[in-house]
Enzyme design. Structure first.
Site, short mmCIF file in Angstrom:
data_model
loop_
_atom_site.label_atom_id
_atom_site.label_comp_id
_atom_site.label_asym_id
_atom_site.label_seq_id
_atom_site.Cartn_x
_atom_site.Cartn_y
_atom_site.Cartn_z
N GLY A 39 0.77 -1.24 0.00
CA GLY A 39 0.00 0.00 0.00
C GLY A 39 0.80 1.29 0.00
O GLY A 39 0.35 2.29 -0.52
N ASP A 99 -5.30 2.27 10.87
CA ASP A 99 -6.70 2.13 11.29
C ASP A 99 -6.71 1.63 12.74
O ASP A 99 -6.68 2.41 13.68
CB ASP A 99 -7.42 1.19 10.33
N LYS A 127 -6.88 6.95 10.36
CA LYS A 127 -8.27 6.74 10.77
C LYS A 127 -8.26 6.64 12.28
O LYS A 127 -8.34 5.54 12.84
CB LYS A 127 -8.74 5.38 10.23
N PHE A 148 -13.92 2.82 4.14
CA PHE A 148 -12.85 2.16 3.40
C PHE A 148 -12.42 3.08 2.26
O PHE A 148 -13.24 3.48 1.43
CB PHE A 148 -13.28 0.80 2.87
N VAL A 149 -11.14 3.43 2.24
CA VAL A 149 -10.64 4.34 1.21
C VAL A 149 -9.66 3.61 0.28
O VAL A 149 -9.01 2.64 0.68
CB VAL A 149 -9.98 5.60 1.81
N ARG A 161 -5.80 0.59 -6.77
CA ARG A 161 -4.51 0.99 -6.24
C ARG A 161 -3.88 2.08 -7.12
O ARG A 161 -3.13 2.93 -6.65
CB ARG A 161 -3.58 -0.23 -6.24
P1 IMP Z 1 -4.64 -1.64 10.90
O1 IMP Z 1 -3.76 -2.77 11.30
O2 IMP Z 1 -6.08 -1.87 11.24
O3 IMP Z 1 -4.14 -0.30 11.43
O4 IMP Z 1 -4.66 -1.56 9.33
C1 IMP Z 1 -3.58 -1.16 8.63
C2 IMP Z 1 -3.53 -1.79 7.26
O5 IMP Z 1 -4.82 -2.14 6.77
C3 IMP Z 1 -2.97 -0.78 6.30
O6 IMP Z 1 -1.63 -1.09 6.02
C4 IMP Z 1 -3.82 -0.92 5.07
O7 IMP Z 1 -3.15 -1.72 4.14
C5 IMP Z 1 -5.05 -1.64 5.49
N1 IMP Z 1 -6.19 -0.70 5.55
C6 IMP Z 1 -6.82 -0.20 6.64
N2 IMP Z 1 -7.82 0.61 6.31
C7 IMP Z 1 -7.83 0.65 4.95
C8 IMP Z 1 -8.65 1.37 3.99
O8 IMP Z 1 -9.57 2.14 4.30
N3 IMP Z 1 -8.33 1.15 2.69
C9 IMP Z 1 -7.33 0.32 2.28
N4 IMP Z 1 -6.54 -0.35 3.14
C10 IMP Z 1 -6.80 -0.19 4.47
MG MG Z 2 -1.26 -2.16 4.00
#
Ligand code: IMP
Ligand code: MG
Length: 179
Positions: A39, A99, A127, A148-149, A161
């Site tokens: 990402g 997130d 987020k 979701f973005v 992407r």
């Molecule tokens: P976390 O572990 O919940 O903080 O999520 C982090 C990972 O989830 C990021 O590296 C993103 O790849 C993916 N992610 C979280 N939210 C989104 C979103 O809204 N769009 C796309 N990928 C997301």
């Molecule tokens: Mg990621």
């Protein structure tokens, strides 16, 4: 179709500012920038060009945290490790979006254990409302809505992407069909 929420021009302006902030606030000299695949690669490619330093090493960590689902599993799998040692180096970890914080928490602990001289985090999107674990993000591009973005490197099951802007998915028309 995804709906644009942050334009390519707004991203470019913010990335230029972030590059200057990072240069001002991090210790001088060589910097090792570590991007989280996949990402962060679009963001990182613009960000390193905005950091006015002579030595900006670029390395990558392959990580799988979601599979192709749109909710956090909390499970982080390293699919590809760094090519270069970071011991004694000033490291900037670059993430696309934070997130729950679970992915970043795991990766910060992993890198910190390797003895970098300093470790800072830059995320394109935050987020903040989704946080399940405390993790500090030193540099944030934009606050993200609790949706979701996609775009500018972020995908939904490998789609969108390559959008040059950031968009949110229309939840009435999910990109991942369920059967
Ligand atoms: P976390 O572990 O919940 O903080 O999520 C982090 C990972 O989830 C990021 O590296 C993103 O790849 C993916 N992610 C979280 N939210 C989104 C979103 O809204 N769009 C796309 N990928 C997301
Ligand atoms: Mg990621």
């Amino acid at each position: 179709m995804p709906r644009e929420i942050i334009s390519a021009a707004a991203i470019a302006r913010r990335v230029a500012e972030l590059g200057r902030e990072i240069d001002r606030q991090l210790p001088g000299g060589e910097l090792a920038v570590v991007g989280i695949l996949r990402g962060a690669f679009v963001f990182m490619s613009d960000l390193v060009r905005a950091i006015p330093r002579e030595v900006v090493m670029c390395d990558f960590l392959g990580v799988r945290s979601y599979g192709d689902a749109t909710v956090s599993s909390g499970v982080v799998e390293i699919t590809s490790d760094l090519a270069l040692p970071i011991e004694g180096r000033h490291v900037l970890l670059v993430e696309d979006i934070v997130d729950t914080g679970l992915t970043l928490r795991y990766l910060v602990d992993l890198l910190a254990a390797r003895g970098p001289a300093s470790l800072h985090v830059c995320a394109l999107l935050d987020k903040a409302s989704g946080r399940k674990t405390a993790v500090s993000v030193d540099f944030v591009g934009f606050a993200a809505p609790d949706r979701f973005v996609v775009g500018y490197g972020l995908d939904a099951a490998q789609r969108y992407r390559n959008l040059p802007y950031i968009a949110e998915l229309d939840e009435r028309a999910p990109a991942v069909p369920t059967f």
